[in-house]
Design a protein around this motif. Structure first.
Motif, PDB file in Angstrom:
ATOM      1  N   THR A 364       0.831  -1.210   0.000  1.00 56.99           N
ATOM      2  CA  THR A 364       0.000   0.000   0.000  1.00 56.99           C
ATOM      3  C   THR A 364       0.859   1.251   0.000  1.00 56.99           C
ATOM      4  O   THR A 364       0.594   2.206  -0.745  1.00 56.99           O
ATOM      5  CB  THR A 364      -0.930  -0.008   1.221  1.00 56.99           C
ATOM      6  OG1 THR A 364      -1.804  -1.147   1.144  1.00 56.99           O
ATOM      7  CG2 THR A 364      -1.767   1.261   1.275  1.00 56.99           C
ATOM      8  N   ARG A 368       0.770   4.077  -2.934  1.00 51.22           N
ATOM      9  CA  ARG A 368       0.482   5.490  -2.654  1.00 51.22           C
ATOM     10  C   ARG A 368       1.639   6.378  -3.125  1.00 51.22           C
ATOM     11  O   ARG A 368       1.413   7.496  -3.624  1.00 51.22           O
ATOM     12  CB  ARG A 368       0.227   5.693  -1.164  1.00 51.22           C
ATOM     13  CG  ARG A 368      -1.040   5.029  -0.632  1.00 51.22           C
ATOM     14  CD  ARG A 368      -2.269   5.432  -1.398  1.00 51.22           C
ATOM     15  NE  ARG A 368      -3.505   4.980  -0.768  1.00 51.22           N
ATOM     16  CZ  ARG A 368      -4.627   4.752  -1.405  1.00 51.22           C
ATOM     17  NH1 ARG A 368      -4.680   4.900  -2.726  1.00 51.22           N
ATOM     18  NH2 ARG A 368      -5.715   4.375  -0.771  1.00 51.22           N
ATOM     19  N   GLN A 371       1.271   6.891  -6.740  1.00 48.62           N
ATOM     20  CA  GLN A 371       0.187   7.830  -7.019  1.00 48.62           C
ATOM     21  C   GLN A 371       0.631   9.274  -6.780  1.00 48.62           C
ATOM     22  O   GLN A 371       0.281  10.171  -7.554  1.00 48.62           O
ATOM     23  CB  GLN A 371      -1.027   7.478  -6.153  1.00 48.62           C
ATOM     24  CG  GLN A 371      -1.696   6.171  -6.588  1.00 48.62           C
ATOM     25  CD  GLN A 371      -2.748   5.691  -5.612  1.00 48.62           C
ATOM     26  OE1 GLN A 371      -2.764   6.067  -4.440  1.00 48.62           O
ATOM     27  NE2 GLN A 371      -3.649   4.834  -6.092  1.00 48.62           N
ATOM     28  N   ARG A 372       1.420   9.496  -5.727  1.00 48.61           N
ATOM     29  CA  ARG A 372       1.924  10.856  -5.467  1.00 48.61           C
ATOM     30  C   ARG A 372       2.852  11.327  -6.588  1.00 48.61           C
ATOM     31  O   ARG A 372       2.898  12.511  -6.918  1.00 48.61           O
ATOM     32  CB  ARG A 372       2.652  10.905  -4.120  1.00 48.61           C
ATOM     33  CG  ARG A 372       1.733  10.806  -2.907  1.00 48.61           C
ATOM     34  CD  ARG A 372       2.467  11.136  -1.634  1.00 48.61           C
ATOM     35  NE  ARG A 372       3.525  10.182  -1.328  1.00 48.61           N
ATOM     36  CZ  ARG A 372       3.350   9.068  -0.620  1.00 48.61           C
ATOM     37  NH1 ARG A 372       2.134   8.768  -0.148  1.00 48.61           N
ATOM     38  NH2 ARG A 372       4.363   8.251  -0.371  1.00 48.61           N
ATOM     39  N   HIS A 378      -5.447   7.746  -8.595  1.00 52.94           N
ATOM     40  CA  HIS A 378      -5.889   7.354  -7.253  1.00 52.94           C
ATOM     41  C   HIS A 378      -6.958   6.268  -7.348  1.00 52.94           C
ATOM     42  O   HIS A 378      -7.787   6.268  -8.252  1.00 52.94           O
ATOM     43  CB  HIS A 378      -6.466   8.547  -6.501  1.00 52.94           C
ATOM     44  CG  HIS A 378      -6.918   8.168  -5.109  1.00 52.94           C
ATOM     45  ND1 HIS A 378      -6.052   8.009  -4.058  1.00 52.94           N
ATOM     46  CD2 HIS A 378      -8.157   7.873  -4.632  1.00 52.94           C
ATOM     47  CE1 HIS A 378      -6.718   7.648  -2.981  1.00 52.94           C
ATOM     48  NE2 HIS A 378      -8.002   7.561  -3.302  1.00 52.94           N
ATOM     49  N   ASP A 402      -7.858   3.016   2.821  1.00 54.30           N
ATOM     50  CA  ASP A 402      -9.094   3.781   2.989  1.00 54.30           C
ATOM     51  C   ASP A 402     -10.119   3.063   3.852  1.00 54.30           C
ATOM     52  O   ASP A 402     -11.035   3.706   4.380  1.00 54.30           O
ATOM     53  CB  ASP A 402      -9.730   4.047   1.625  1.00 54.30           C
ATOM     54  CG  ASP A 402      -8.794   4.776   0.683  1.00 54.30           C
ATOM     55  OD1 ASP A 402      -8.605   5.989   0.864  1.00 54.30           O
ATOM     56  OD2 ASP A 402      -8.240   4.121  -0.213  1.00 54.30           O
TER      57      ASP A 402
END
Length: 431
Positions: A364, A368, A371-372, A378, A402
């Protein structure tokens, strides 16, 4: 022998037994329709014994029956049958007893410290067909039987291309919509745009509300239950001439259908769905315009990725997400999950925590980070773990997740958590 028909017949025979155990049956068939050279009675018995075994080990949950076929140029076909069940599982001793009765050799797995061993995996040979049979269990609520064969095979249809409904409307009417999901998915693969209704009255109201020029359904499938045919007569009267109206029935229905109504035992075979679709190909005029609300096509199905190193968990979670309206891909490790997300970004990732190579928390964090950097769009990541003490919800959220689901998974829990996580996008959870 038509393997698809044989597999469908087995599913129909097993459905009443599964339902008596409180199991909802989901049925799927992928791959070409094959004519296989095999002893039909032996192959039928081979599938039956695995279905009966899975049903005997689980109650109050789901039974997933799926087949995958592949045709080779050498005149051979691979047939893979999976029978998985999720729900309240039998104890370890009962599992061991049943595996021994099937002549399967079990390899038990180490459990948590101080808890002894648990059912793990088993292999054997089917006495009817000589096929390899595999078994796997998870720690909580799932079992999986798999049957793999390679047989002389040829295509059922030599040259005819598969039919395409090209967006024709299919309406499905049932007060138990969860039972429809596998049929919805199969219809959408054939090009149907699907809508589901909880009753004949609801579908009739929708039909009455359509303005001139809006598309009417070309196919209506209803599953009478409870008040049997209530509201269906009114719906039939409102349908345009030529609309196919089909009742999905039990193999031996207790209530006679109305005169002139086509009946097909549930689940529908691949050949039956192809026949319904071929009839729709000529009704081009019914395909134009819009209905309200807009029906869903296969392209509307949101994609989800299930990540788990346990084959049973993978199949069970995939089946539950499919029942929640997703098209599902799988990965067996954190590193494979990252590769899958790079190939096609999903709408949702359901992530196991404890995995070799790379655990779910690290996977995860890396997703992430990508994605950044803008390398991935996202998407939601929801934890799925049986270890709610060692790895709690706070740790999952710190890693960037999430949502959080505890195993054993249930359809209700998945739907509630995804409705929260994906709030604002109701279409992503539509069937």
């Amino acid at each position: 022998m038509d393997f698809a028909d044989l597999f469908t017949r087995s599913a129909r025979e097993m459905a009443p037994l599964a339902q008596r155990r409180g199991l909802q049956v989901l049925f799927d068939y992928r791959g070409p329709l094959l004519r296989v050279e095999s002893d039909e009675a032996a192959l039928h018995q081979s599938v039956h014994r695995l279905c009966e075994a899975a049903i005997a080990l689980v109650h109050d949950g789901f039974l997933f029956l799926s087949a995958q076929t592949t045709l080779h140029e050498a005149g051979l076909g691979d047939v893979a049958v999976s029978v998985a069940a999720a729900g309240a599982r039998a104890d370890d001793s009962r599992i061991g007893e049943l595996l021994r009765s099937l002549g399967m050799t079990e390899r038990r797995l180490a459990a948590q410290p101080g808890q002894g061993e648990e059912p793990g995996v088993a292999t054997g040979v089917c006495p009817s067909t000589g096929a390899v049979v595999s078994f796997a269990a998870d720690r909580t609520n799932g079992v999986l039987f798999a049957l793999d064969l390679t047989l002389p095979a040829s295509p059922m249809q030599e040259q005819d291309p598969p039919p395409d409904a090209a967006g024709a409307r299919a309406w499905l009417v049932s007060d138990a919509p969860g039972h429809w999901e596998s049929l919805v998915r199969r219809l959408q693969r054939l090009g149907w745009a699907t809508s589901t209704f909880a009753s004949g009255q609801q579908a009739s109201r929708q039909l009455a509300a359509l303005k001139p020029g809006m598309a009417r359904p070309t196919l209506v499938i209803a599953a009478p239950s409870g008040n049997a045919f209530e509201g269906l007569d009114e719906l039939r009267m409102r349908l345009p001439p030529g609309t196919q109206f089909v009742l999905a029935t039990e193999p031996e229905p207790s209530v006679a259908p109305p005169a002139g109504v086509e009946t097909i035992p549930w689940p529908f075979s691949p050949g039956e769905l192809l026949a319904l679709t071929r009839r729709a190909e000529d009704a081009h005029a019914a395909f134009s315009g819009l209905t309200m609300p807009a029906p869903l096509t296969f392209g509307d199905r949101p994609h989800a990725l299930v990540v788990d190193d346990n084959s049973v968990n993978l199949l069970v979670a995939s089946g539950l997400l499919q029942a929640a309206g997703f098209e599902v891909a799988t990965a067996c490790s954190g590193s494979e999950a990252i590769e899958r997300c790079r190939e096609q970004a999903p709408r949702l990732v359901l992530m196991d925590i404890h995995m070799p190579d790379m655990d779910g928390l690290e996977a995860t964090r890396r997703l992430r980070a990508l994605q950044r950097e803008g390398a991935l769009p996202h998407f939601a990541i929801v934890a799925a773990t049986a270890d709610t003490v060692g790895v709690g919800e706070a740790s999952c959220r710190q890693a960037g997740m999430d949502g959080f689901l505890s195993k054993p998974l249930t359809l209700e829990a998945i739907q509630c958590e995804l409705a929260r996580v994906l709030r604002g996008n109701r279409k992503s959870l539509a069937a």
